[in-house]
Design an enzyme around this catalytic site. Structure first.
Site, PDB file in Angstrom:
ATOM      1  N   HIS A 127       0.853  -1.194   0.000  1.00  0.00           N
ATOM      2  CA  HIS A 127       0.000   0.000   0.000  1.00  0.00           C
ATOM      3  C   HIS A 127       0.887   1.241   0.000  1.00  0.00           C
ATOM      4  CE1 HIS A 127      -3.142   2.822   1.062  1.00  0.00           C
ATOM      5  NE2 HIS A 127      -2.501   3.159   2.154  1.00  0.00           N
ATOM      6  N   ASN A 128       0.511   2.257  -0.812  1.00  0.00           N
ATOM      7  CA  ASN A 128       1.297   3.491  -0.882  1.00  0.00           C
ATOM      8  C   ASN A 128       2.789   3.166  -0.949  1.00  0.00           C
ATOM      9  OD1 ASN A 128      -1.072   4.896  -0.802  1.00  0.00           O
ATOM     10  ND2 ASN A 128      -0.759   5.804   1.210  1.00  0.00           N
ATOM     11  N   ASP A 130       0.165   6.325  -6.712  1.00  0.00           N
ATOM     12  CA  ASP A 130      -0.795   7.424  -6.579  1.00  0.00           C
ATOM     13  C   ASP A 130      -0.387   8.529  -7.554  1.00  0.00           C
ATOM     14  OD1 ASP A 130      -2.268   6.190  -4.696  1.00  0.00           O
ATOM     15  OD2 ASP A 130      -1.819   7.550  -3.048  1.00  0.00           O
ATOM     16  N   HIS A 136       1.455  11.193  -1.924  1.00  0.00           N
ATOM     17  CA  HIS A 136       0.194  11.028  -1.198  1.00  0.00           C
ATOM     18  C   HIS A 136      -0.537  12.361  -1.244  1.00  0.00           C
ATOM     19  CE1 HIS A 136      -2.065   9.389   2.549  1.00  0.00           C
ATOM     20  NE2 HIS A 136      -2.605   8.997   1.416  1.00  0.00           N
TER      21      HIS A 136
END
Length: 829
Positions: free
Chosen positions: A393-394, A425, A438
């Protein structure tokens, strides 16, 4: 930790420390004396055993080199780096001197050594130095890369070649060799005047270094000639009790002399043959052999070997049968003798000595993890939805979700840990170039194209199986087209741009069919719209419920995301992002190429309310689960609950160590660490009746006898008197009804060879989903216990019988030679 002297007298009210246990020592033959009659310097001795003392590259590293350490465009500082004589660590200079342990790094913590401008730091800040002079040392865990520029290209190459040779030798070491190397390294450090002799003070220092606290009176008896008029006065159990010796009689019993002379007058300690209050040469080696003896292994060995104290092939086969080994044949026993026996005469007669038996039990064949599961052994020809897939994730973040730096190195590290699904992202960037960060936070930005280049260069270094790029798209049409262009031009033939099987374009291919290929997970035209007509990003509708409306800047970004470019849409072939509205049976057939993204909260709700329906959904198509946005510090959730329902892409923050990442590493430890693990049959069948909330009655009993530990690491190397009080906890992670944890008592002031002999038992309802986590902690009465080490693996990969468990640190690095010794029994009803 509290003062060792005070702690030695305290007692835990509810759980007293393990009582002393005595094991009679068995004499081992002394090694031959060195030609010069003395002990070689341990560091050079270690390099000699590696066969590298004459290697020109290693000799240059021992002399040291002055590198430019590069951190930014202006921060290029000269620092001295020098290989230590142990051959396992590198000392480096700091501007401000710190504690000794802060001036070294260990080779076993190195993930990779890269030549030239092959790191983000050197590509950005190393332009003033020729690529041939540059190298990057990348570490496991969260430690930052070390970007260096050597004075000359030849010196850079010496370090690249030298590190490669040393790491190769380290990987090839047996556990016994690692132990020998480890103890001689501490011996070298304890020899404060470097005279190759050990005084009383130096012996005490050595014992503390290896995590044993021992009373001065007893330590002095190890080499000081004494007259023993009273046998009981120096009996191990009496000495431990009367002198408050920190270590148990477990260690005293085999360091003290035994045999017919025990109790007679004028008997001196056996180690100090020269009677000069110094241990030297063969006396040191004898002391170390006594220190490293394993009475519990000797007991097992003599049980099967009988009076002649050697194992014949039939006797070894009997041991293997009792272990529950598959294929416990005479031929297999003979093969083990030829592989692990050290004595050539014994090997010729198909006999195994105690040393060979210990070599076997300390080898991968004697470990808790089934060595057959360390390579790719599962069927890799099933649809992607039938596998758990290691997911991040991320991925771009190296720290928190709010202000941490973004880096392409985070992708490199994730791939090095076996990750097969990474997140990007994507936001509007200057100059028509999309960036990754982010959104609406202070995290730094990196170029989308740089990340795609990192994927091209590093995605398949560890695993050949497919990588999924999970796009979180916030860009407008123009920069979406730029994203598609970068993906096609940089990845080339790696990128999947059309269905492999034109006859069945909606069927998910297998990992085997997709070897070396990259899949894009993203929105597919025609786009699915929310109630207000806005195209949703991949972060699902719960984001709408959980977050406030953004201000003007955020509104502008949403306006840009109202359309999906055809160029980018065309790349979503097998992973088309879609909303999971409900799990009621649909009138149309399932669409395997659709992927749903759920927050952990939504996934848990489905698990509770939908149960078997969610399991069936995940048997047909992919589901990705990600952490709540409220986890600002990049904390993780337990992935086990999601795996129980068959979710394939359970995304975690790889940059945050903890038990959650231990579980992830344990789940993907097997099958060659390729990042794909075949789900149990109950999670693959489209008409399965399995419900993790109602798994049925217990089917399996797991019994673990925790016997001993060996060479546990010191938690504070700068405090000699800080000795661990270890306890062992065994955790079961599976369906809710199976989850449990049980622990042993603690052993006072002994991290070197503590002994428990305690049995822990667990009843399991869904054993095919169980992960077993072994944890060692340092017990403390006034604060939470400190983590020492752990090892996690699937129950189905856990071997029965007497096994060693090789412990890992918080960030997954080896703590060799630290081990647990256990006996495991698995009974199926």
């Amino acid at each position: 930790m509290l003062c060792g002297r005070w702690r030695s007298s305290r007692r835990r009210p509810e759980e007293p420390p393990v009582s002393a246990q005595v094991a009679a020592p068995v004499a081992l033959p002394s090694p031959p004396a060195p030609p010069d009659g003395g002990t070689k310097r341990p560091g050079l001795r270690a390099l000699k055993k590696m066969g590298l003392t004459e290697d020109e590259d290693v000799r240059a590293m021992l002399r040291g080199s002055r590198f430019r350490k590069i951190r930014s465009r202006t921060w290029h500082k000269e620092r001295l780096y020098r290989l230590q004589e142990d051959g396992l660590s590198v000392w480096f200079q700091r501007r401000i001197p710190r504690a000794p342990s802060q001036h070294i790094f260990f080779l076993q913590h190195i993930e990779a050594v890269r030549e030239g401008h092959q790191s983000e730091g050197l590509r950005r800040f190393g332009g003033a130095f020729a690529p041939a002079r540059c190298l990057t040392i990348a570490f496991r865990g969260r430690r930052k890369n070390l970007d260096l520029a050597a004075p000359t290209a030849e010196e850079a190459q010496r370090w690249v070649r030298g590190l490669a040779k040393l790491r190769a030798r380290l990987d090839a070491m047996t556990q016994r060799e690692r132990l020998d190397h480890w103890i001689h390294t501490y011996l070298h450090r304890a020899d404060s005047d470097q005279d190759s002799k050990m005084s009383f003070k130096e012996i005490k220092s050595l014992l503390r270094m290896v995590n044993v606290d021992m009373n001065d009176m007893y330590a002095y008896r190890l080499f000081k000639p004494v007259t023993l008029k009273d046998r009981r006065a120096v009996a191990p159990e009496h000495l431990s009790r009367q002198l408050h010796v920190g270590c148990s009689t477990w260690i005293l019993s085999y360091l003290l002399p035994t045999g017919p002379e025990w109790g007679r007058g004028n008997v001196k300690m056996e180690c100090d043959h020269s009677n000069n209050e110094r241990l030297e040469g063969t006396e040191i080696e004898e002391f170390l052999r006594r220190l490293l003896k394993r009475p519990e292994l000797e007991e097992i060995f003599y049980k099967y070997s009988g009076e002649d104290h050697v194992l014949s092939a039939p006797e070894l086969r009997e041991f293997l049968e009792d272990q529950g080994e598959d294929g416990a044949t005479l031929a297999h026993a003979q093969h083990l003798i030829q592989t692990y026996e050290l004595n050539e005469t014994a090997k010729q007669h198909e006999l195994m000595t105690l040393d060979g038996f210990m070599m076997y039990l300390l080898s991968p064949n004697g470990a808790a993890l089934d060595p057959a599961h360390m390579c790719v052994f599962q069927d890799m020809d099933q649809p992607l939805a039938h596998y758990f897939i290691s997911s991040s994730h991320n991925t771009y973040l190296t720290d928190s979700q709010i202000g941490g730096p973004s880096s392409t190195e985070a992708y490199v590290r994730a791939f090095a840990q076996g990750c097969r699904c990474v997140e990007l992202d994507c936001w509007e960037g200057p100059g028509g170039e999309p960036v990754i960060y982010h959104g609406h936070t202070l995290t730094s930005k990196i170029l989308f194209r740089d990340v795609v280049q990192a994927v091209r260069d590093h995605a398949f270094t560890l695993s050949p199986y497919p990588v999924i790029l999970s796009l979180e798209n916030h860009c407008g049409l123009e920069q979406q087209a730029a994203m598609a262009r970068h993906l096609r031009t940089i990845l080339g033939d790696m990128l999947v741009t059309q269905a492999l099987d034109s006859q069945n374009p909606e069927e998910l291919p297998s990992p085997e069919q997709l070897k070396g290929r990259v899949l894009v997970k993203g929105k597919k035209l025609p786009a699915v719209r929310s109630e207000d007509g806005r195209i949703l990003s991949d972060r699902e509708e719960e984001e709408e419920e959980e977050e406030e409306e953004e201000e003007a800047e955020a509104a502008e970004q949403r306006r840009l995301a109202k359309q999906i470019s055809p160029e980018l849409s065309a790349l979503a072939v097998y992973c088309c992002a879609t909303r999971l509205r409900n799990l009621r049976p649909a009138p149309t057939l399932p669409q395997p190429c659709q992927v749903s993204s759920l927050s952990e909260r939504k996934a848990k709700k489905l698990i509770r309310e939908a149960g078997n329906s969610f399991v069936r959904h995940n048997a047909r198509q992919l589901t990705r689960v990600y952490p709540l946005g409220l986890r600002m510090n990049s904390a993780n959730y337990s992935p086990q609950e999601m795996w129980n329902s068959g979710c394939q892409l359970v995304a975690l923050n790889f940059q945050t160590p903890g038990y959650e990442m231990d579980l992830n590493a344990g789940r993907f430890l097997i099958n060659g660490q390729c990042g794909y693990v075949l789900k149990p049959a109950c999670l693959r069948q489209p008409d399965t009746t399995f419900d993790p909330e109602c798994p049925g009655p217990p089917r399996t009993t797991l019994t673990i006898q925790v016997l001993t530990a060996q060479q546990l690491p010191k938690l504070n190397a700068e405090k000699p008197n800080s000795i661990v009080d270890p306890l062992v906890r065994v955790e079961i992670h599976g369906v809710p009804a199976d989850c449990a944890r049980k622990e042993t008592n603690y052993v006072l002031n002994n991290g070197f060879n503590p002994r428990w002999g305690q049995t822990l038992q667990f009843q399991l309802r869904a054993p095919e989903l169980v992960l077993v986590r072994f944890v060692v902690e340092d017990y403390d009465t006034t604060s939470p216990n400190d983590f020492v080490g752990q090892f996690t693996l699937p129950l189905n990969s856990l071997k029965q019988g007497y096994r060693h468990i090789h412990l890992l640190s918080k960030d997954g690095a080896s703590l060799s030679p630290a081990t647990l010794f256990v006996h495991i029994r698995i009974q199926c009803s």
